[in-house]
Write a protein that holds these residues in place. Sequence first.
Motif, PDB file in Angstrom:
ATOM      1  N   VAL B 162      32.420  33.772  38.911  1.00 49.54           N
ATOM      2  CA  VAL B 162      32.469  33.557  36.890  1.00 49.54           C
ATOM      3  C   VAL B 162      33.692  32.679  37.097  1.00 49.54           C
ATOM      4  N   PRO B 163      33.545  32.008  36.575  1.00 52.48           N
ATOM      5  CA  PRO B 163      35.043  30.465  36.925  1.00 52.48           C
ATOM      6  C   PRO B 163      36.801  31.238  36.286  1.00 52.48           C
ATOM      7  N   LEU B 164      36.567  32.289  36.980  1.00 55.62           N
ATOM      8  CA  LEU B 164      37.905  32.747  36.853  1.00 55.62           C
ATOM      9  C   LEU B 164      39.369  31.411  37.234  1.00 55.62           C
ATOM     10  N   LYS B 165      40.546  31.518  36.673  1.00 52.54           N
ATOM     11  CA  LYS B 165      41.479  30.103  36.814  1.00 52.54           C
ATOM     12  C   LYS B 165      42.261  30.772  37.982  1.00 52.54           C
ATOM     13  N   VAL B 166      41.637  30.339  39.454  1.00 52.70           N
ATOM     14  CA  VAL B 166      42.706  30.516  40.854  1.00 52.70           C
ATOM     15  C   VAL B 166      43.829  29.611  40.654  1.00 52.70           C
ATOM     16  N   LYS B 167      44.587  29.945  41.750  1.00 52.10           N
ATOM     17  CA  LYS B 167      46.118  28.751  41.948  1.00 52.10           C
ATOM     18  C   LYS B 167      45.391  28.118  43.485  1.00 52.10           C
ATOM     19  N   ILE B 169      46.526  25.674  47.182  1.00 56.05           N
ATOM     20  CA  ILE B 169      47.548  25.845  47.994  1.00 56.05           C
ATOM     21  C   ILE B 169      48.959  25.410  47.353  1.00 56.05           C
ATOM     22  N   PRO B 170      49.064  23.974  46.411  1.00 56.22           N
ATOM     23  CA  PRO B 170      50.775  24.018  46.282  1.00 56.22           C
ATOM     24  C   PRO B 170      50.706  24.500  44.983  1.00 56.22           C
ATOM     25  N   GLU B 171      50.167  24.568  43.983  1.00 53.35           N
ATOM     26  CA  GLU B 171      50.440  26.372  43.334  1.00 53.35           C
ATOM     27  C   GLU B 171      51.378  26.873  44.049  1.00 53.35           C
ATOM     28  N   LEU B 172      50.418  27.794  45.230  1.00 50.22           N
ATOM     29  CA  LEU B 172      51.006  28.963  45.871  1.00 50.22           C
ATOM     30  C   LEU B 172      52.275  28.902  47.053  1.00 50.22           C
ATOM     31  N   LEU B 392      39.838  33.652  44.500  1.00 48.60           N
ATOM     32  CA  LEU B 392      40.766  32.626  45.416  1.00 48.60           C
ATOM     33  C   LEU B 392      41.195  33.349  46.754  1.00 48.60           C
ATOM     34  N   PHE B 393      40.659  34.381  47.297  1.00 48.48           N
ATOM     35  CA  PHE B 393      40.211  34.148  48.580  1.00 48.48           C
ATOM     36  C   PHE B 393      39.040  33.317  48.858  1.00 48.48           C
ATOM     37  N   GLU B 394      38.032  33.704  48.458  1.00 45.16           N
ATOM     38  CA  GLU B 394      36.937  32.745  48.287  1.00 45.16           C
ATOM     39  C   GLU B 394      37.026  30.994  48.637  1.00 45.16           C
ATOM     40  N   THR B 395      37.811  30.553  47.524  1.00 40.21           N
ATOM     41  CA  THR B 395      38.148  29.428  46.865  1.00 40.21           C
ATOM     42  C   THR B 395      39.588  29.029  48.034  1.00 40.21           C
ATOM     43  N   LEU B 396      40.390  30.118  49.092  1.00 40.70           N
ATOM     44  CA  LEU B 396      41.253  29.089  49.474  1.00 40.70           C
ATOM     45  C   LEU B 396      39.924  28.557  51.085  1.00 40.70           C
ATOM     46  N   LEU B 397      39.306  29.490  50.760  1.00 39.44           N
ATOM     47  CA  LEU B 397      38.486  30.466  51.852  1.00 39.44           C
ATOM     48  C   LEU B 397      38.330  27.981  52.417  1.00 39.44           C
ATOM     49  N   ILE B 451      49.017  37.924  46.699  1.00 38.32           N
ATOM     50  CA  ILE B 451      49.586  37.308  48.293  1.00 38.32           C
ATOM     51  C   ILE B 451      48.147  37.916  49.007  1.00 38.32           C
ATOM     52  N   LEU B 452      47.751  39.485  48.499  1.00 37.49           N
ATOM     53  CA  LEU B 452      47.113  40.175  49.330  1.00 37.49           C
ATOM     54  C   LEU B 452      45.877  39.123  49.528  1.00 37.49           C
ATOM     55  N   ALA B 453      45.116  38.655  48.890  1.00 38.91           N
ATOM     56  CA  ALA B 453      44.108  36.488  48.688  1.00 38.91           C
ATOM     57  C   ALA B 453      44.852  36.068  49.776  1.00 38.91           C
ATOM     58  N   VAL B 454      45.994  35.775  50.101  1.00 35.88           N
ATOM     59  CA  VAL B 454      46.552  34.615  50.561  1.00 35.88           C
ATOM     60  C   VAL B 454      46.222  35.375  52.123  1.00 35.88           C
ATOM     61  N   LEU B 455      46.073  36.626  51.926  1.00 32.61           N
ATOM     62  CA  LEU B 455      46.478  37.095  53.587  1.00 32.61           C
ATOM     63  C   LEU B 455      46.226  37.394  53.850  1.00 32.61           C
ATOM     64  N   ALA B 456      44.291  37.668  53.375  1.00 27.39           N
ATOM     65  CA  ALA B 456      43.059  37.745  54.456  1.00 27.39           C
ATOM     66  C   ALA B 456      42.992  36.574  54.522  1.00 27.39           C
ATOM     67  N   ALA B 457      43.064  35.147  53.863  1.00 28.72           N
ATOM     68  CA  ALA B 457      42.334  33.931  54.039  1.00 28.72           C
ATOM     69  C   ALA B 457      43.947  33.128  55.585  1.00 28.72           C
ATOM     70  N   ALA B 458      44.817  34.003  55.271  1.00 26.81           N
ATOM     71  CA  ALA B 458      45.330  33.720  56.346  1.00 26.81           C
ATOM     72  C   ALA B 458      45.266  34.497  57.871  1.00 26.81           C
ATOM     73  N   VAL B 459      43.967  35.455  57.662  1.00 25.90           N
ATOM     74  CA  VAL B 459      43.346  36.698  58.870  1.00 25.90           C
ATOM     75  C   VAL B 459      42.373  35.403  59.440  1.00 25.90           C
ATOM     76  N   PHE B 460      42.093  35.480  58.679  1.00 28.72           N
ATOM     77  CA  PHE B 460      40.546  34.261  58.860  1.00 28.72           C
ATOM     78  C   PHE B 460      40.793  32.914  59.374  1.00 28.72           C
TER      79      PHE B 460
END
Lengths: 213, 501
Positions: B162-167, B169-172, B392-397, B451-460
């Motif tokens: 689904v093409p939702l708008k996610v932030k 890293i600069p926006e985060l 957001l998690f998938e896009t960050l990764l 922040i949950l999605a950011v933490l998940a990406a950070a763990v990976f």
Amino acid sequence: MSRVLVPCHVKGTVALQVGDVRTSQGRPGVLVIDVTFPSVAPFELQEIVFKNYYTAFLTIRVRQHTSTHTPAKWVTCLRDYCLMPDPHSEEGAQEYVSLFKHQMLCDMAQVLELRLILRQPSPLWLSFTVEELQIYQQGPKSPSMTFPKWLSHPVPCEQPTPLLEGLPDPSRVSSEVQQMWALTEMIRASHTSTRIGRFDVDGCYDLNLLSYT
Amino acid sequence: MLQEESDLSLIIAQIVQKLKGSNLYAQLERQAWASLQRPEIKLESLKEDIKEFFKISGWEKKLQNAVYSELSVFPLPSHPAAPPEHLKEPLVYMRKAQRPVGEQKELLNKWNEMGTDEPDLSLFRPVYAPKDFLEVLINLRNPNYENGDSLSFRTHLGLIQVPLKVKDIPELKELFVELGLTTGQLGIDDSTQVPPELFENEHVRIGQKVLTEQDSAAAQQYIRQGSPTALRAELWALILNISSHPEDILYYEQLKTNVIQHDLLVDSLIYKDVKLTASNDDYYFVFEDYLYQVLLCFSRDTSVLSHFAYNSASPPKSYIRGKLGLEEYAVFYPPNGVIPFHGFSMYVAPLCFLYHEPSKLYQIFREMYVRFFFRLHSISSHPSGIVSLCLLFETLLQTYLPQLFYHLREIGAQPLRISFKWMVRAFSGYLATDQLLLLWDRILGYNSLEILAVLAAAVFAFRAVNLMEVTSLAAAEAVLADLSTLKVMPLLQIFLFATVT
């Protein structure tokens, strides 16, 4: 401020495309919708309301009635109004939008016809349009109803009928009733939406009472 | 300009309407009446004098806090032409993805078949688990979206389509500016190697000052840098605008009576869930009784139904037999409209460390649920909703660890399959409790679950080296099975502010 819906006729959308529609690969990115007002005289536009469906940018052109004999020209009254901040994502894609007179670039005093030019530069969407288009004009400033004759010309006061024995004084009763009425109005005005918190019906909550159909 | 003014007056009118029904309004009225006795209130300047009195006695602060908490929860005022479903969820295809009404009724049938007086829990299966929910999310499709076979610049390589708008890293970085490298944090700058004079002492002092001022907005800003353990319970209560009035305790007691008087089928689901999850957990098994007390009351609390105004889901509704379709005979089942899923009790368990009084614990949990947790198990396009968090998690990764993402995809271990269960439970039960509470501090501080999605990406990112060597989904899950030794704040800081992009 009051507003009145203007009946309009929305013509079918016309896609603008360079080249032959049949042979070219891509989908059109520009659509034009014409809105005419067949049964209404030139009016002053107050508000345009519609539901967006994946349109990114909107331009509106208007043709106004001129008093002189010069033919009416098309003038742009709204240029590239952004409906979707990111054309590739869903933000703003299905929102309800209102456009007001004061947002327009020109005066909207004598509108004859409107032309909406929709643009969607992103190739991701299969189609785009605007739906539920409604045009409003300025409502009447003061009510134009006429008062019934007996309200504007009250009948001169008759002699009040003599009081029946044993009944309280009508003017005192009416003032007390007026106070009670004011109290009920106050309570009705401060209507809250807090729930009482009960979920049972007559004290029981038996699952068997519920219907399954 | 005209539009903004009319929007503002609309918001003000709606908040006033909401607050008029609350306890605070009655108390303010009573205080105003009582203040007339005071000598400094003069009849000529009655309005100003009473306002001044409110300011001095702290009632204005309470009113400010109440307005602030309404604003945090309140969705933006919608267009007058928009129907109420649009306010819950603007995208039509996501609305349709809710469980259809027919299926809801079928569920009700199935429950009754199992029998209401059977305490045998083996007959009960949890209604759904996070895995099933993930399957629903994977199958969400926008009918207007080009899902062609050819790869384009926007093909979704992850699970969410689904093409939702996610932030990005600069926006985060802009959003989470207080987590930056130059700002002190609890969770980093309070470790034993760092002398407390540098940051910790000052931070605690400011925290105590915020508590004496009783200002919600200041507390929310303060807690972005973490909350000292001693002050955490009060700070959370201040931010969520919970105060223990006798009326609230009475409300809780009333719910308790309801638990004793009425038996609900949902109770069995709750018992089963607690036994399966919290009772098996090393940290939370001691709180088993508290969990029952809170969750059984929660399922009978009809005030939770009010959050469905901005929740995209709808509570399952049924009608008294013979009165199908008549709204006066409609009941919501369960009474609070929320069907507990497998792992639901883990939302409550960490709170038991902070609050010992059942009624306060209950209120805090209820407020946290209607503000944050409901978004983790309902389908919506909200930026804090679970769909956006997954995307957001998938896009960050994909953007910042492309090799890892590609490798995991190749071996059939889509990263979302592993991290979904972390995000749905807000990491409860996976992190150590003190780290979890530091994470939930930030959720409250930023009023968002991103922040949950950011933490998940950070763990990976942290375990990337090990993950690059695995060759199957099971091995990848084994690498990420144990998160209890992780320190949350350093991971977040490194991922957001110290990774070379």
